[in-house]
Motif scaffolding. Sequence first.
Motif, PDB file in Angstrom:
ATOM      1  N   GLY A  67     -30.071 -47.982 -15.998  1.00  0.00           N
ATOM      2  CA  GLY A  67     -29.439 -46.850 -15.187  1.00  0.00           C
ATOM      3  C   GLY A  67     -28.385 -45.922 -15.595  1.00  0.00           C
ATOM      4  N   VAL A  68     -28.577 -44.286 -15.030  1.00  0.00           N
ATOM      5  CA  VAL A  68     -27.408 -43.542 -15.984  1.00  0.00           C
ATOM      6  C   VAL A  68     -26.991 -43.041 -14.908  1.00  0.00           C
ATOM      7  CG1 VAL A  68     -26.954 -41.945 -17.743  1.00  0.00           C
ATOM      8  CG2 VAL A  68     -27.978 -43.119 -18.046  1.00  0.00           C
ATOM      9  N   VAL A  69     -25.626 -42.932 -13.961  1.00  0.00           N
ATOM     10  CA  VAL A  69     -25.028 -42.353 -12.531  1.00  0.00           C
ATOM     11  C   VAL A  69     -23.673 -42.060 -12.798  1.00  0.00           C
ATOM     12  CG1 VAL A  69     -24.508 -44.704 -12.311  1.00  0.00           C
ATOM     13  CG2 VAL A  69     -25.167 -42.758 -10.504  1.00  0.00           C
ATOM     14  N   GLY A  70     -23.032 -41.693 -12.078  1.00  0.00           N
ATOM     15  CA  GLY A  70     -21.618 -41.556 -12.187  1.00  0.00           C
ATOM     16  C   GLY A  70     -21.121 -41.850 -11.609  1.00  0.00           C
ATOM     17  N   ARG A  91     -17.180 -35.717 -17.253  1.00  0.00           N
ATOM     18  CA  ARG A  91     -15.979 -36.117 -16.861  1.00  0.00           C
ATOM     19  C   ARG A  91     -15.948 -35.320 -15.417  1.00  0.00           C
ATOM     20  NH1 ARG A  91     -13.986 -39.765 -20.821  1.00  0.00           N
ATOM     21  NH2 ARG A  91     -14.591 -40.142 -22.358  1.00  0.00           N
ATOM     22  N   CYS A  92     -15.277 -35.496 -14.605  1.00  0.00           N
ATOM     23  CA  CYS A  92     -14.809 -34.881 -13.834  1.00  0.00           C
ATOM     24  C   CYS A  92     -13.217 -35.670 -12.780  1.00  0.00           C
ATOM     25  CB  CYS A  92     -15.532 -34.385 -13.020  1.00  0.00           C
ATOM     26  SG  CYS A  92     -17.166 -35.560 -12.681  1.00  0.00           S
ATOM     27  N   ARG A  93     -13.110 -35.491 -12.392  1.00  0.00           N
ATOM     28  CA  ARG A  93     -12.143 -36.182 -11.318  1.00  0.00           C
ATOM     29  C   ARG A  93     -12.620 -36.362  -9.394  1.00  0.00           C
ATOM     30  NH1 ARG A  93      -6.281 -34.391 -13.557  1.00  0.00           N
ATOM     31  NH2 ARG A  93      -7.384 -32.707 -13.929  1.00  0.00           N
ATOM     32  N   PHE A  94     -11.843 -37.726  -9.495  1.00  0.00           N
ATOM     33  CA  PHE A  94     -11.562 -37.210  -8.258  1.00  0.00           C
ATOM     34  C   PHE A  94     -10.887 -36.278  -7.377  1.00  0.00           C
ATOM     35  CE2 PHE A  94     -15.361 -40.773  -6.872  1.00  0.00           C
ATOM     36  CZ  PHE A  94     -15.874 -40.202  -6.100  1.00  0.00           C
ATOM     37  N   VAL A 157     -13.535 -32.455  -8.909  1.00  0.00           N
ATOM     38  CA  VAL A 157     -13.204 -31.041  -9.671  1.00  0.00           C
ATOM     39  C   VAL A 157     -13.932 -31.536 -11.090  1.00  0.00           C
ATOM     40  CG1 VAL A 157     -11.351 -29.919  -9.891  1.00  0.00           C
ATOM     41  CG2 VAL A 157     -11.372 -30.957  -8.087  1.00  0.00           C
ATOM     42  N   GLU A 158     -14.179 -30.461 -10.912  1.00  0.00           N
ATOM     43  CA  GLU A 158     -14.236 -30.667 -13.404  1.00  0.00           C
ATOM     44  C   GLU A 158     -13.842 -29.474 -13.330  1.00  0.00           C
ATOM     45  OE1 GLU A 158     -19.157 -30.126 -13.797  1.00  0.00           O
ATOM     46  OE2 GLU A 158     -18.512 -30.441 -15.956  1.00  0.00           O
ATOM     47  N   THR A 159     -14.323 -28.950 -13.538  1.00  0.00           N
ATOM     48  CA  THR A 159     -13.780 -27.103 -14.414  1.00  0.00           C
ATOM     49  C   THR A 159     -12.283 -26.700 -13.220  1.00  0.00           C
ATOM     50  OG1 THR A 159     -15.041 -25.540 -13.167  1.00  0.00           O
ATOM     51  CG2 THR A 159     -15.865 -26.172 -15.054  1.00  0.00           C
ATOM     52  N   GLY A 160     -12.253 -27.032 -11.880  1.00  0.00           N
ATOM     53  CA  GLY A 160     -12.050 -26.922 -10.944  1.00  0.00           C
ATOM     54  C   GLY A 160     -11.859 -25.176 -10.904  1.00  0.00           C
ATOM     55  N   THR A 161     -13.127 -24.220 -10.783  1.00  0.00           N
ATOM     56  CA  THR A 161     -13.444 -23.370 -10.944  1.00  0.00           C
ATOM     57  C   THR A 161     -13.775 -23.164  -8.970  1.00  0.00           C
ATOM     58  OG1 THR A 161     -14.386 -22.608 -12.286  1.00  0.00           O
ATOM     59  CG2 THR A 161     -15.148 -20.844 -11.695  1.00  0.00           C
ATOM     60  N   THR A 162     -14.550 -23.921  -8.770  1.00  0.00           N
ATOM     61  CA  THR A 162     -14.657 -24.378  -7.312  1.00  0.00           C
ATOM     62  C   THR A 162     -14.109 -23.611  -6.189  1.00  0.00           C
ATOM     63  OG1 THR A 162     -16.608 -24.949  -7.766  1.00  0.00           O
ATOM     64  CG2 THR A 162     -16.879 -24.418  -5.326  1.00  0.00           C
ATOM     65  N   LEU A 163     -13.115 -24.632  -6.504  1.00  0.00           N
ATOM     66  CA  LEU A 163     -11.781 -24.447  -5.928  1.00  0.00           C
ATOM     67  C   LEU A 163     -11.013 -23.330  -6.072  1.00  0.00           C
ATOM     68  CD1 LEU A 163     -10.212 -28.012  -6.664  1.00  0.00           C
ATOM     69  CD2 LEU A 163     -11.451 -27.375  -4.249  1.00  0.00           C
ATOM     70  N   LYS A 164     -11.484 -23.125  -6.781  1.00  0.00           N
ATOM     71  CA  LYS A 164     -10.184 -21.246  -7.356  1.00  0.00           C
ATOM     72  C   LYS A 164     -10.755 -20.050  -6.521  1.00  0.00           C
ATOM     73  CE  LYS A 164      -7.453 -19.087 -11.366  1.00  0.00           C
ATOM     74  NZ  LYS A 164      -7.758 -19.060 -12.512  1.00  0.00           N
ATOM     75  N   SER A 178     -17.060 -40.730 -15.572  1.00  0.00           N
ATOM     76  CA  SER A 178     -17.706 -39.853 -16.142  1.00  0.00           C
ATOM     77  C   SER A 178     -18.788 -40.528 -16.034  1.00  0.00           C
ATOM     78  CB  SER A 178     -17.353 -40.211 -17.313  1.00  0.00           C
ATOM     79  OG  SER A 178     -16.522 -41.962 -17.557  1.00  0.00           O
ATOM     80  N   ALA A 179     -19.615 -40.312 -16.415  1.00  0.00           N
ATOM     81  CA  ALA A 179     -20.967 -41.430 -16.669  1.00  0.00           C
ATOM     82  C   ALA A 179     -21.364 -42.537 -17.145  1.00  0.00           C
ATOM     83  CB  ALA A 179     -22.348 -40.394 -17.339  1.00  0.00           C
ATOM     84  N   ARG A 180     -21.701 -43.987 -15.885  1.00  0.00           N
ATOM     85  CA  ARG A 180     -21.716 -45.332 -16.777  1.00  0.00           C
ATOM     86  C   ARG A 180     -23.148 -45.062 -16.656  1.00  0.00           C
ATOM     87  NH1 ARG A 180     -16.909 -46.242 -15.899  1.00  0.00           N
ATOM     88  NH2 ARG A 180     -15.423 -44.274 -15.798  1.00  0.00           N
ATOM     89  N   LEU A 181     -23.620 -46.485 -17.728  1.00  0.00           N
ATOM     90  CA  LEU A 181     -24.767 -47.252 -18.562  1.00  0.00           C
ATOM     91  C   LEU A 181     -24.238 -48.611 -17.412  1.00  0.00           C
ATOM     92  CD1 LEU A 181     -27.833 -47.244 -19.561  1.00  0.00           C
ATOM     93  CD2 LEU A 181     -26.755 -48.850 -20.633  1.00  0.00           C
ATOM     94  N   ILE A 182     -25.866 -48.379 -16.937  1.00  0.00           N
ATOM     95  CA  ILE A 182     -25.603 -49.912 -15.714  1.00  0.00           C
ATOM     96  C   ILE A 182     -27.485 -50.166 -15.539  1.00  0.00           C
ATOM     97  CG2 ILE A 182     -24.009 -48.598 -13.263  1.00  0.00           C
ATOM     98  CD1 ILE A 182     -26.838 -47.822 -12.201  1.00  0.00           C
ATOM     99  N   ALA A 183     -26.810 -51.712 -15.446  1.00  0.00           N
ATOM    100  CA  ALA A 183     -28.091 -52.813 -15.649  1.00  0.00           C
ATOM    101  C   ALA A 183     -28.315 -53.115 -14.064  1.00  0.00           C
ATOM    102  CB  ALA A 183     -27.769 -53.545 -16.617  1.00  0.00           C
ATOM    103  N   ASN A 184     -29.520 -53.625 -14.026  1.00  0.00           N
ATOM    104  CA  ASN A 184     -30.134 -54.597 -13.510  1.00  0.00           C
ATOM    105  C   ASN A 184     -29.764 -55.871 -14.228  1.00  0.00           C
ATOM    106  OD1 ASN A 184     -32.712 -56.627 -12.618  1.00  0.00           O
ATOM    107  ND2 ASN A 184     -32.283 -55.474 -11.292  1.00  0.00           N
TER     108      ASN A 184
END
Length: 208
Positions: A67-70, A91-94, A157-164, A178-184
Amino acid sequence: MKLRIALTKGRLEKDTVGLLEKMGYDCSAVHDKGRRLILPVGDNIEVVLAKAADVITYVENGVCDLGVVGKDTIIEMNGKFFELVDLGFGRCRFALAGKKGDRFYDGTHVRTIATKYPNVARNFFEKKNMDVDIVKIEGSVELAPLLGLSHAIVDIVETGTTLKENGLEVFEYICPISARLIANMVSMKLRQDEIESLISEIEKNIGQ
Ligand code: PRP
């Protein structure tokens, strides 16, 4: 049997398809998907388009091998699977955020926090020994402090635009995502060679 990969629909899907194409896979079926949800990629891969939390559910249950998931969804759901590769995109931040100029930490009242990520928010405030009320919101979380439902939000928050653009600001960054590859876990044993060769192709193409 084809290796089945669950992709998070939307932004991560586009980046993942870009990566697969860079690796030489034919993704034309994904580009012309219409409303189809299961699509071939090259001869040996099948991709499944799903919502982030469902990517984890399908991988945990073994109906998808990979799977590819954040990382945001991974932290929130805390499931049983292997996290194999940081794909470097998405890439973004909590962050903890609220109305510009609010002194969030002043006073001793119990704060209300709106979020799509209640577990992330709970852990963040537990570490601070702060008692908070958490309200689960499904999207556009930024509305909650503006409407007076919450004192702050825990969100991506990615670019910060929505907050601003909504008169909000970051009070504190929580962690990078960031996005991760996961496996069963079973697929990882039964299809180890295929998965490992895919990982090495991925690593050659993500510029790490
Ligand atoms: C995410 C997040 C913020 C926004 C941040 O929402 O919840 O609202 O992106 O991006 P920015 O910092 O670049 O402005 P998303 O677009 O996933 O939609 P949602 O609010 O409906 O979940």
